[in-house]
Design an enzyme around this catalytic site. Structure first.
Site, PDB file in Angstrom:
ATOM      1  N   LYS A  75       5.206 -29.590 -10.328  1.00  0.00           N
ATOM      2  CA  LYS A  75       6.301 -29.705  -9.362  1.00  0.00           C
ATOM      3  C   LYS A  75       5.742 -30.135  -8.002  1.00  0.00           C
ATOM      4  O   LYS A  75       4.680 -29.654  -7.590  1.00  0.00           O
ATOM      5  CB  LYS A  75       6.991 -28.333  -9.243  1.00  0.00           C
ATOM      6  CG  LYS A  75       8.269 -28.321  -8.407  1.00  0.00           C
ATOM      7  CD  LYS A  75       8.878 -26.908  -8.406  1.00  0.00           C
ATOM      8  CE  LYS A  75      10.148 -26.821  -7.600  1.00  0.00           C
ATOM      9  NZ  LYS A  75      10.726 -25.463  -7.598  1.00  0.00           N
ATOM     10  N   SER A 150      15.495 -25.364  -8.532  1.00  0.00           N
ATOM     11  CA  SER A 150      14.944 -26.571  -7.960  1.00  0.00           C
ATOM     12  C   SER A 150      13.878 -27.259  -8.812  1.00  0.00           C
ATOM     13  O   SER A 150      13.521 -28.394  -8.516  1.00  0.00           O
ATOM     14  CB  SER A 150      14.347 -26.232  -6.600  1.00  0.00           C
ATOM     15  OG  SER A 150      13.287 -25.299  -6.747  1.00  0.00           O
ATOM     16  N   SER A 174      14.521 -20.748  -9.753  1.00  0.00           N
ATOM     17  CA  SER A 174      14.240 -22.187  -9.802  1.00  0.00           C
ATOM     18  C   SER A 174      13.442 -22.671 -11.003  1.00  0.00           C
ATOM     19  O   SER A 174      13.318 -23.870 -11.208  1.00  0.00           O
ATOM     20  CB  SER A 174      13.524 -22.627  -8.520  1.00  0.00           C
ATOM     21  OG  SER A 174      14.464 -22.816  -7.493  1.00  0.00           O
TER      22      SER A 174
END
Lengths: 470, 474
Positions: A75, A150, A174
């Site tokens: 990420k 996210s 997330s």
């Protein structure tokens, strides 16, 4: 194919890391345009060369680390040396990390090939992966829908077979919510199990690096690799995990708790149906005991004060002074900082900075921040009580099915969708989201939540449940 | 009208650790931006890890200030924007501080100044302004040196118990000396290792504080003294002419000798303190908690030095100079008389060293002891002692070498001395006769002749004694 099976093939020579890398790059070439999972991909040459090195080493018959030649995506709020670290924000768009996050360092030491960085909501603030300067990520299950967030880029990359595993980060759900939205597995470890060094801070007391994979075994394997106390993170701890390639614990004697107050805070109808069926199936293998967690619905209010409060301080460093992007048409320090931050941060990030600054202000801190912290302790207490009766607790991952990209929702509506995941972060507990079924082809995930530090138990139960539900 | 002045200080002293407060970068000075890393630059993803060494220093200072020690360390974030503050917040201790409710006994007067708190925090980087970067006008910009970013500090906040500039300087000198006695900090003001901000108010009633004005940017005792003098007069004048005194921060301008308004405070600053989530609260180790300060009350030292019956004017200097006090004390314990120790070590050796741009060191204690012994044994006298010291310094040699080469051995043994005296007497039979006839006043002439013959290498007392003896034998 699991990582263990893949490794077996690499060892036997049925497939080489180079062949596998070529296959993966082919899938990415084919699907990335419509999914938009990545913010950065390493150069093809570099990746193939690395895979070739591992191919040679497998042939040489030497002892190889557990992730030798396995591609992993990271990420884009986790530092990888010499790769961009953008957090999907304009303010960091020019930033190249000079160092590796501890988790990334451990992955590299375990032989993983870092193929690139994945999309996210700016600074991990969001649950759709739409708030990104790189544009939204599309859900591989249904391209018109959001992949959750996210960590939506990591979830989508895993779901689309672009990588077997990816790292995400979970501050209020997330990792778990995107796992639920993309029909994948998402681990959120106990707070402190994985070093946060190199994870760009959003809410330091809640942030935790997690893993997305297509099955429990793979996610666990990677979680074990990155776990451990780190001298660069004072909040990290040595929590018990098994050897990286060891099999999961047995689940004999495990008692499962089922959240009693779910009916007062129900998910969408379809999700409730999947939930009921899942509980039914689970009850054939495990004693199922209803447990009360009376205050966890207050988690949203608590979370949306604590997280922005910490974020307001954590994001103060992006002032354009030392690194990354800054406006050039300012004549004083103050003007430069003001303009850089006004233009550099997106709307949702600025909203949270404002909320957080307000919550910490003199005269308001007692009414907001301190109350929110008190609520956090109350929620911890709820879990503590419940865990006196059971070993793990089941709660749905999301009250909503993946919605359409661009769907208009008030911020408070979006925040409410974190209802089931937030309490876990507030209490610092380990959890995992696993696929539990479908509503009209849209996936539904259920969380297994455990006692602090009992990550292995959570994983073992999740693996068993997933075999019952799939 | 009578005016009542209240002065309080916020003093930062740099703790003398090798590495920074929250990373392992060196605290040494160096080329700008060479002792830096992701942590002290506030890079994305970097995290602070407390340097527990710093508490070994801080706890000594805290205990020496006689307050309550809070054994659990809680760090907090103090939020504000400034170019030299890389994270946009400073990691500091808010509630509770490491120490609260203490006091400092002023070295000379013995007066107690109450201390509100001592806490540990990280330093900010150093901003270089136009005058330092050499860039002006269109090309001007700020430059920041992050070597200082993250260096550990102890902040010591006093009550406004101080009432005049002299007392203010005495407070700072006592604090500085204490930090140096304890080895906690070099506390050099010119180097920024000790920095003082001052709060001052003037009131017409003894029990009420006036409007508080803060003054910054003073980096010497003299600057602080001058700034306080100026500010007291400015405020008195304002009261007398009926002008308002604002609660504000003023800056000391060395060149004009005035304080100037920096910023006016309509409301108090809101730093939005909250507990630092990256550092869990921790209890200080037993090892740290057991550390005790070797010194706490410098007034006791002052009284002791005074009892040495030395030049009154030197007492303060000695007490405020830990190395010198410790050296003198060491010599005195070895049996040297305080007067001699001061005149030889402080006046002679230190004075001569300073003339050639050198500093007094550990070995000079032993020089003093050696010279003292020679004098005690009558081998040399004060004037020879001075010669030896000067030669040792200019030739970078040890006094022992100088003494042995030039003031002992052939020519200066007792037999040799007698021989030389006999020679002098043989050359002056008339004078000797006069002496023998009872004209004792010629002794001085003979003495002078002998001294000349020795070239100043033999103590006068020895010559006098042996000359007397030899004259008797004639």
């Amino acid at each position: 194919m699991t990582i263990k099976q893949l490794r077996q093939k690499f060892l036997s020579g049925d497939m080489t890391p180079l062949e596998y890398m070529e296959r993966i790059l082919e899938i990415i070439r084919e699907k990335e345009r419509e999914i938009n999972a990545f913010t950065h991909l390493d150069k093809t040459d570099t990746l193939l060369k690395e895979a070739e090195i591992w191919t040679r080493r497998y042939k040489s018959g030497e002892d190889l680390p557990p992730l030798a030649g396995i591609p992993v995506a990271i990420k884009d709020n986790i530092a990888v040396k010499d790769m961009p670290l953008t957090c999907a924000s304009k303010i960091l768009q020019e930033f190249i990390s000079p160092y590796d996050a501890t988790a990334v360092k451990k992955l590299k030491e375990a032989g993983a090939i870092i193929i690139g960085k994945t999309n996210l909501d700016e600074f991990a603030m969001g649950s759709t992966t739409e708030y990104s300067i790189f544009g939204p990520t599309h859900n591989p299950v249904d391209l018109e829908r959001v992949p959750g967030g996210s960590s939506g880029g990591s979830a989508a990359a895993v779901a689309a077979d672009m990588v077997p595993v990816a790292l995400g980060s979970d501050t209020g759900g997330s990792v778990r919510q995107p796992a639920s939205f993309t029909d994948t597995v998402g681990i959120k470890p106990s707070y402190g199990m994985v070093s946060r060094y190199g994870l760009v801070a959003f809410a330091s007391s809640l942030d935790q690096i997690g893993v997305l994979a297509r099955n429990v075994e793979d996610a666990v394997l990677v979680a074990r690799v990155i776990a451990g106390k780190d001298r660069y993170d004072a909040t990290s701890r040595e929590l018990t995990v098994k050897g990286v390639l060891e099999s999961l614990d047995t689940v004999d004697g495990i008692k499962i708790g089922v959240w009693k107050e779910l009916n007062e805070h129900p998910a969408e109808e379809g999700i409730m149906t999947v939930w009921d069926e899942a509980i039914m199936k689970a009850s054939k293998e495990f004693p199922m005991i209803p447990v009360s967690l009376p205050d966890i619905a207050s988690g949203i209010a608590s979370y949306y004060l604590i997280a922005p409060a910490e974020a307001s301080a954590n994001l103060a460093r992006y002032d354009g002074v030392r690194y990354a992007w800054r406006v050039l048409d300012a004549s004083t320090y103050k003007e430069m900082v003001k303009k850089t931050r006004t233009i550099g941060f997106g709307k949702e990030v600025k909203r949270r900075i404002m909320i957080g600054t307000f919550a910490l202000s003199a005269g308001y801190q007692d009414a907001f921040y301190k109350k929110a912290v008190a609520m956090k302790y109350k929620i911890m207490k709820n879990f503590e009580e419940a865990f006196k009766q059971v070993d793990v607790i089941l709660v749905p991952t999301s009250p909503k099915l993946p919605w359409k990209i661009g769907e208009k929702m008030a911020p408070s509506e979006v925040y409410k969708a974190d209802l089931y995941t937030i309490p876990v972060n507030l209490a610092g507990l380990p959890a995992i989201s696993i696929p539990a079924g479908y509503v009209d082809n849209l996936p539904v995930g259920i969380q297994v939540i455990g006692r602090y530090g009992e990550d292995e138990k959570v994983w073992a139960v999740a693996d068993k449940l997933l075999s019952l539900w799939r | 009208m009578k005016y009542y002045v209240h002065i309080g200080f916020e003093v930062h002293i740099r703790l003398d650790t090798k590495t920074k407060m929250f990373c392992s970068c060196s605290t040494e000075e160096g080329e700008p931006n060479t002792h830096i890393c992701p942590v002290c630059l506030g890079y994305p993803g970097a995290l602070p890890v407390p340097n527990k060494e710093a508490f070994k220093y801080a706890i000594k200072m805290a205990k020496a200030l006689n307050g309550k020690i809070n054994e659990t360390v809680v760090f907090a974030r103090k939020n504000y924007f400034y170019p030299d503050l890389p994270k946009g917040y400073q990691i500091t201790q808010h509630e509770p501080p490491l120490m609260e409710d203490g006091y400092l006994v002023l070295a000379e007067s013995g007066k107690k100044i109450r201390i509100i708190r001592l806490h540990v925090e990280e330093d900010a980087a150093k901003t270089l302004y136009d005058s330092e970067t050499g860039r002006q006008g269109e090309n001007a910009f700020l430059m920041v040196d992050y070597n200082r970013s993250g260096v550990p500090l102890a902040e010591i906040v006093s009550y406004p118990d101080i009432h005049d500039p002299d007392e203010g300087v005495e407070y700072l000198k006592t604090l500085q000396a204490l930090a140096r006695y304890l080895g906690v900090s070099k506390a050099n003001m010119e180097k920024g290792e000790m920095r003082a901000d001052v709060n001052i108010s003037v009131s017409t009633e003894p029990d009420r504080l006036g409007t508080k004005v803060e003054i910054k940017n003073m980096n010497s005792f003299k600057a602080i003294h001058d700034a306080l003098e100026y500010e007291i007069q400015r405020q008195i004048k304002a009261i007398e002419t009926g002008e308002p005194i604002y609660q504000e921060t003023r800056m000391w301008d060395e060149s004009t000798g005035k304080t100037l308004v920096m910023r006016r405070k309509e409301t108090s600053d809101d730093y939005r303190y909250f507990p630092e989530p990256d550092i869990p609260p921790f209890k200080l180790s037993k090892e740290v908690l057991e550390i005790e300060p070797e010194y706490t009350n410098l007034h006791d030292l002052y009284k002791e030095v005074k009892s040495w019956n030395i030049d009154e004017k030197k007492v303060g200097f000695i007490v405020y100079s830990p190395d010198i006090y410790k050296a003198l004390k060491y010599m005195i314990q070895k049996g040297v008389s305080p007067k001699f120790a001061v005149s030889m070590y402080l006046d002679e050796i230190k004075g001569q060293l300073e003339k050639v741009g050198q500093q007094i060191e550990e070995k000079h204690k032993d020089w003093t002891l050696y010279i003292y012994k020679l004098i005690e044994e009558g081998k040399i006298d004060n004037s020879i002692a001075k010669k030896i010291i000067r030669k040792a310094i200019t030739h970078s040699k040890e006094p022992k070498d100088i003494y042995e080469a030039e003031f002992s051995g052939p020519g200066v043994s007792e037999d040799d001395i007698r021989k030389t005296i006999k020679g002098v007497l043989a050359q002056n039979p008339d004078i000797v006769k006069k002496y023998k006839d009872g004209k004792k006043s010629v002794f001085g002439f003979l003495m002078g002749q002998c001294m000349k013959a020795f070239g100043g290498k033999v103590p006068a007392a020895t010559v006098k004694k042996l000359l007397g003896e030899e004259l008797e034998r004639v």
